[in-house]
Design a protein around this motif. Sequence first.
Motif, PDB file in Angstrom:
ATOM      1  N   ARG A  37      31.695 -23.975 -11.135  1.00 56.14           N
ATOM      2  CA  ARG A  37      32.544 -24.309 -10.006  1.00 56.14           C
ATOM      3  C   ARG A  37      32.794 -25.814  -9.969  1.00 56.14           C
ATOM      4  NH1 ARG A  37      28.377 -22.881  -5.021  1.00 56.14           N
ATOM      5  NH2 ARG A  37      26.980 -24.681  -5.270  1.00 56.14           N
ATOM      6  N   GLN A  38      33.923 -26.132  -9.376  1.00 56.45           N
ATOM      7  CA  GLN A  38      34.259 -27.543  -9.214  1.00 56.45           C
ATOM      8  C   GLN A  38      34.885 -27.730  -7.837  1.00 56.45           C
ATOM      9  OE1 GLN A  38      36.760 -29.280 -12.261  1.00 56.45           O
ATOM     10  NE2 GLN A  38      36.005 -31.314 -11.763  1.00 56.45           N
ATOM     11  N   ALA A  39      34.206 -28.526  -7.036  1.00 58.26           N
ATOM     12  CA  ALA A  39      34.704 -28.867  -5.710  1.00 58.26           C
ATOM     13  C   ALA A  39      35.534 -30.147  -5.803  1.00 58.26           C
ATOM     14  CB  ALA A  39      33.537 -29.048  -4.755  1.00 58.26           C
ATOM     15  N   SER A  84      25.875 -14.573   1.585  1.00 52.71           N
ATOM     16  CA  SER A  84      25.432 -15.672   2.456  1.00 52.71           C
ATOM     17  C   SER A  84      26.139 -16.965   2.097  1.00 52.71           C
ATOM     18  CB  SER A  84      23.909 -15.853   2.338  1.00 52.71           C
ATOM     19  OG  SER A  84      23.239 -14.651   2.676  1.00 52.71           O
ATOM     20  N   LEU A  85      27.428 -16.884   1.975  1.00 55.53           N
ATOM     21  CA  LEU A  85      28.204 -18.048   1.551  1.00 55.53           C
ATOM     22  C   LEU A  85      28.136 -19.175   2.567  1.00 55.53           C
ATOM     23  CD1 LEU A  85      31.191 -16.157  -0.035  1.00 55.53           C
ATOM     24  CD2 LEU A  85      29.803 -17.886  -1.194  1.00 55.53           C
ATOM     25  N   LYS A  86      28.149 -20.389   2.030  1.00 55.25           N
ATOM     26  CA  LYS A  86      28.067 -21.595   2.839  1.00 55.25           C
ATOM     27  C   LYS A  86      29.317 -22.446   2.602  1.00 55.25           C
ATOM     28  CE  LYS A  86      23.054 -21.765   2.097  1.00 55.25           C
ATOM     29  NZ  LYS A  86      21.922 -22.599   1.601  1.00 55.25           N
ATOM     30  N   PRO A  87      29.665 -23.301   3.541  1.00 57.81           N
ATOM     31  CA  PRO A  87      30.826 -24.176   3.321  1.00 57.81           C
ATOM     32  C   PRO A  87      30.710 -24.987   2.032  1.00 57.81           C
ATOM     33  CG  PRO A  87      30.200 -24.214   5.621  1.00 57.81           C
ATOM     34  CD  PRO A  87      29.147 -23.419   4.914  1.00 57.81           C
ATOM     35  N   GLU A  88      29.504 -25.354   1.650  1.00 55.79           N
ATOM     36  CA  GLU A  88      29.329 -26.131   0.418  1.00 55.79           C
ATOM     37  C   GLU A  88      29.556 -25.314  -0.848  1.00 55.79           C
ATOM     38  OE1 GLU A  88      27.190 -25.885   3.005  1.00 55.79           O
ATOM     39  OE2 GLU A  88      25.102 -25.887   2.307  1.00 55.79           O
ATOM     40  N   ASP A  89      29.767 -24.020  -0.718  1.00 56.19           N
ATOM     41  CA  ASP A  89      30.135 -23.200  -1.866  1.00 56.19           C
ATOM     42  C   ASP A  89      31.636 -23.261  -2.146  1.00 56.19           C
ATOM     43  OD1 ASP A  89      27.800 -20.750  -0.681  1.00 56.19           O
ATOM     44  OD2 ASP A  89      27.507 -22.150  -2.354  1.00 56.19           O
ATOM     45  N   TYR A  94      35.179 -20.952 -12.120  1.00 54.60           N
ATOM     46  CA  TYR A  94      35.657 -20.663 -13.465  1.00 54.60           C
ATOM     47  C   TYR A  94      34.646 -19.807 -14.219  1.00 54.60           C
ATOM     48  CZ  TYR A  94      38.628 -24.758 -12.597  1.00 54.60           C
ATOM     49  OH  TYR A  94      39.522 -25.662 -12.072  1.00 54.60           O
ATOM     50  N   CYS A  95      35.149 -18.941 -15.062  1.00 49.30           N
ATOM     51  CA  CYS A  95      34.266 -18.232 -15.977  1.00 49.30           C
ATOM     52  C   CYS A  95      34.474 -18.779 -17.387  1.00 49.30           C
ATOM     53  CB  CYS A  95      34.492 -16.730 -15.945  1.00 49.30           C
ATOM     54  SG  CYS A  95      36.187 -16.203 -16.288  1.00 49.30           S
TER      55      CYS A  95
END
Length: 119
Positions: A37-39, A84-89, A94-95
Amino acid sequence: VQLQASGGGSVQAGGSLRLSCAVSGRTFGSSAMGWFRQAPGKEREVVSAINWSGLSTYYADSVKGRFTISRDNAKNTVYLQMNSLKPEDTAVYYCATGLREWPRQYAYWGQGTQVTVSS
């Protein structure tokens, strides 16, 4: 090799999503797979990985106990169940396949799917 990621979306904190990544053009059953992942403003990071048999997995500390990686070799698809997703997720996920170095380096990448978690 083509990887097609799907399943992203917008959820509230505490919600769940399941990402899928379908692979074509490669012997999927013999390939390790990874989710990254890329934020915005951050470097891409490995989230989870699974070896060819599914017997060996890796999770980043930030997602342990909340995310589960799995694969269906008959469908050439790898999944990432995110609970349990969080805002920081929040990030583009990408796979990847074509393992170069477990669990972080791969040769082939999908286009990404956006996950947005609101508080």
